[in-house]
Design an enzyme around this catalytic site. Structure first.
Site, PDB file in Angstrom:
ATOM      1  N   GLU A  15     101.860  19.302  48.361  1.00  0.00           N
ATOM      2  CA  GLU A  15     100.889  18.299  48.809  1.00  0.00           C
ATOM      3  C   GLU A  15     100.384  17.524  47.603  1.00  0.00           C
ATOM      4  O   GLU A  15      99.943  18.102  46.624  1.00  0.00           O
ATOM      5  CB  GLU A  15      99.718  18.963  49.557  1.00  0.00           C
ATOM      6  CG  GLU A  15      98.612  18.010  49.976  1.00  0.00           C
ATOM      7  CD  GLU A  15      99.097  16.799  50.769  1.00  0.00           C
ATOM      8  OE1 GLU A  15      99.700  16.964  51.839  1.00  0.00           O
ATOM      9  OE2 GLU A  15      98.853  15.652  50.303  1.00  0.00           O
ATOM     10  N   GLY A  39      94.094  -0.363  69.826  1.00  0.00           N
ATOM     11  CA  GLY A  39      94.604   0.997  70.029  1.00  0.00           C
ATOM     12  C   GLY A  39      93.466   1.995  69.893  1.00  0.00           C
ATOM     13  O   GLY A  39      92.319   1.617  69.647  1.00  0.00           O
ATOM     14  N   HIS A  82      81.779  26.005  90.030  1.00  0.00           N
ATOM     15  CA  HIS A  82      80.817  25.014  90.485  1.00  0.00           C
ATOM     16  C   HIS A  82      79.473  25.254  89.819  1.00  0.00           C
ATOM     17  O   HIS A  82      79.030  26.405  89.741  1.00  0.00           O
ATOM     18  CB  HIS A  82      80.634  25.119  92.007  1.00  0.00           C
ATOM     19  CG  HIS A  82      79.582  24.176  92.517  1.00  0.00           C
ATOM     20  ND1 HIS A  82      79.810  22.824  92.627  1.00  0.00           N
ATOM     21  CD2 HIS A  82      78.291  24.389  92.888  1.00  0.00           C
ATOM     22  CE1 HIS A  82      78.712  22.240  93.086  1.00  0.00           C
ATOM     23  NE2 HIS A  82      77.770  23.159  93.254  1.00  0.00           N
TER      24      HIS A  82
END
Ligand SMILES: Cc1cc2nc3c(=O)[nH]c(=O)nc-3n(C[C@H](O)[C@H](O)[C@H](O)COP(=O)(O)OP(=O)(O)OC[C@H]3O[C@@H](n4cnc5c(N)ncnc54)[C@H](O)[C@@H]3O)c2cc1C
Length: 463
Positions: free
Chosen positions: A34, A179, A442
């Protein structure tokens, strides 16, 4: 002699770091390269995570100003501290990127710090040192697409990276591109008080979204005060003492006009990032959009070199990259790694949120598939009423003959969480009837899903 690994992954975004961890879990000796100072890629450093931190902070402020009163809760002298908001965002990013570093240590993945380039199909060079591996995975991600004539400086004309780090709230923010990235970040700054105008080339927002949902989405963003110039293209940007003057033209041609902005966000899309990798030197083929070409098993044109995530074809989403990372690591270990591309959700984290999985109505029409539609609005959902968040609906599409679920599209409160059960349903090949017969707690927002599933067969109970 170069240090040898079983697998070297180039790039530590959600695709790369997940692939590295899974390969290590499966007993391979793994390194991940990285070049950023921190792990986690675009997603953790400048993408998903910081944008969601700012969406949450700005939503809290907006709710306190505009939402709490309907619950009888009032507050005076409401204000926000942008510096603290940014500080919170940075803390969240830090915790996540350090989390990946911890996971690398835990799984014995070696982090090679620096930029990698190929020397041969089995050898890369990082910071002048060579490393070899039987398998090398390209997971180098993506970058913002530049717009000719609109030069980014990351202060006045910004990409998403600059837009998550503005030092003050702009008076007028113009977002180029309708977008999800532009709309999410546009809504952050709108909630904090900026005037926001979105300029979009097409005559609709988020072109991949179900058309009916996109229309409802534009309405809700309009309620927030965002303005839209659809069917319009930006042809140039000139910096002035006060800000930026944009030149616009109708997409179909016509007279030009100008639009003044304090800050301009260029968010017209992202493209594969392969610069500096030396793909040509080893003969890795790319397609017409610069994406690394792969077969169904993520193998590139060169045996031993693989690619996953934003750098290959498919939706540019963190969880898609992660799934590919896992699938590839399992394939390299001789297992049956697989990604079901028909069941990858897409979420826009505005409020209300927009979430979808599977086919849109437009896609089914184009493919000539006979389908049924079931819809249920949040205005008829008890929990949404209690929350005071009744904008939006659930829309399900199922096969006309077999009733198999083909697509699910939600605009509404917490849509990004609600969609999960429908992703699972599609993954398991469920029918609308299966969802309709499943007990839903619910009072929950998910009851709207059950009702939409009942509505597919014309038997919704609560409307
Ligand atoms: C503002 C924004 C918001 C987003 N929000 C979401 C969201 O809510 N949900 C979602 O699913 N997706 C979101 N995304 C998209 C998501 O970030 C990407 O799909 C994801 O990061 C892709 O992962 P990746 O591993 O393929 O690549 P990346 O995350 O781009 O990582 C690639 C890494 O490779 C490194 N690299 C490149 N070349 C080299 C080299 N030669 N040597 C060493 N290292 C190299 C880069 O430094 C980078 O860290 C967002 C993106 C942006 C910009």
């Amino acid at each position: 002699m170069a240090d040898q690994f079983d697998v070297i992954v180039i790039g530590a975004g959600p695709g790369g770091y997940v692939c590295a961890i899974r390969a290590a879990q499966l007993g391979m000796k793994v390194a991940c390269v990285e070049k950023r100072a921190t792990l986690g890629g675009t997603c953790l450093n400048v993408g998903c995570i910081p944008s969601k931190a700012l969406l949450q902070s700005s939503e809290n402020y907006h709710e306190l100003l505009h939402g709490f009163a309907r619950h009888g809760v009032s507050a005076e002298n409401v204000s926000f501290d942008l510096g603290k908001m940014m500080g919170h965002k940075d803390e969240v990013v830090g915790a996540n990127t350090k989390g990946v570093e911890f996971l690398f240590k835990k799984n014995k993945v070696t982090w090679l710090k620096g930029a990698a380039s190929f020397k041969s199909a089995n050898t890369i060079v990082v910071d002048g040192k060579e490393y070899g591996a039987r398998h090398i995975v390209i997971a180098t991600g993506s970058e913002s697409v530049p717009l000719p004539g609109v030069e980014v400086d990351e202060t006045q004309i910004v990409t998403s990276t600059g837009a998550i780090a503005l030092e003050s709230v702009p008076k007028h923010l113009v977002v180029i591109g309708g977008g999800y990235i532009g709309l999410e970040l546009g809504s952050v700054w709108r909630r904090l008080g900026a005037e926001v105008t979105v300029v979009e080339f097409l005559d609709r927002l988020v072109p991949t979204m179900d058309g009916e949902v996109a229309t409802a989405f534009q309405k809700t963003l309009g309620k927030l005060g965002m303005k839209f110039k659809l069917g319009t293209k930006v042809t140039g940007a000139a910096k002035t003492a006060k800000g930026v003057t944009l030149t616009l033209e109708p997409a179909k041609g016509g007279a030009a006009e100008t639009l003044e902005a304090d800050v301009v966000l260029v968010a017209i899309g992202r493209r594969a990032h392969t610069e500096g990798l030396g793909l040509d030197a080893v003969g890795v083929a790319t397609d017409e959009r610069g994406r690394v070409k792969t077969n169904g098993h993520y193998t590139t044109s060169v045996p031993g070199i693989y690619a996953i995530g934003d750098v290959i074809a498919g939706p540019m989403l963190a969880h898609k990259a992660e799934e590919e990372g896992v699938a590839l690591a399992e394939l390299l270990a001789g297992q049956a790694g697989h990604v079901n591309y028909g069941a990858i959700p897409g979420v826009v984290y505005t409020w209300p949120e927009v979430a979808s999985v599977g086919k849109t109505e437009e896609e089914l029409k184009a493919e000539g598939v006979a389908y049924k539609v079931g819809k249920f609005p949040f205005t008829a959902n008890g929990r949404a009423r209690a929350m005071g968040d009744t904008d939006g609906f659930v829309k399900l599409l199922s096969d006309k003959t077999t009733d198999k679920l083909l697509g699910a599209h939600i605009i509404g409160p917490d849509a990004g969480t609600i969609i999960a059960e429908l992703v699972l349903a599609i993954e398991f090949g469920a029918s609308a009837e299966d969802v309709a017969r499943t007990s839903h707690a619910h009072p929950s927002l998910n009851e709207a899903v059950k009702e939409a599933a009942l509505a597919v067969d014309g038997r919704a109970l609560h409307i």
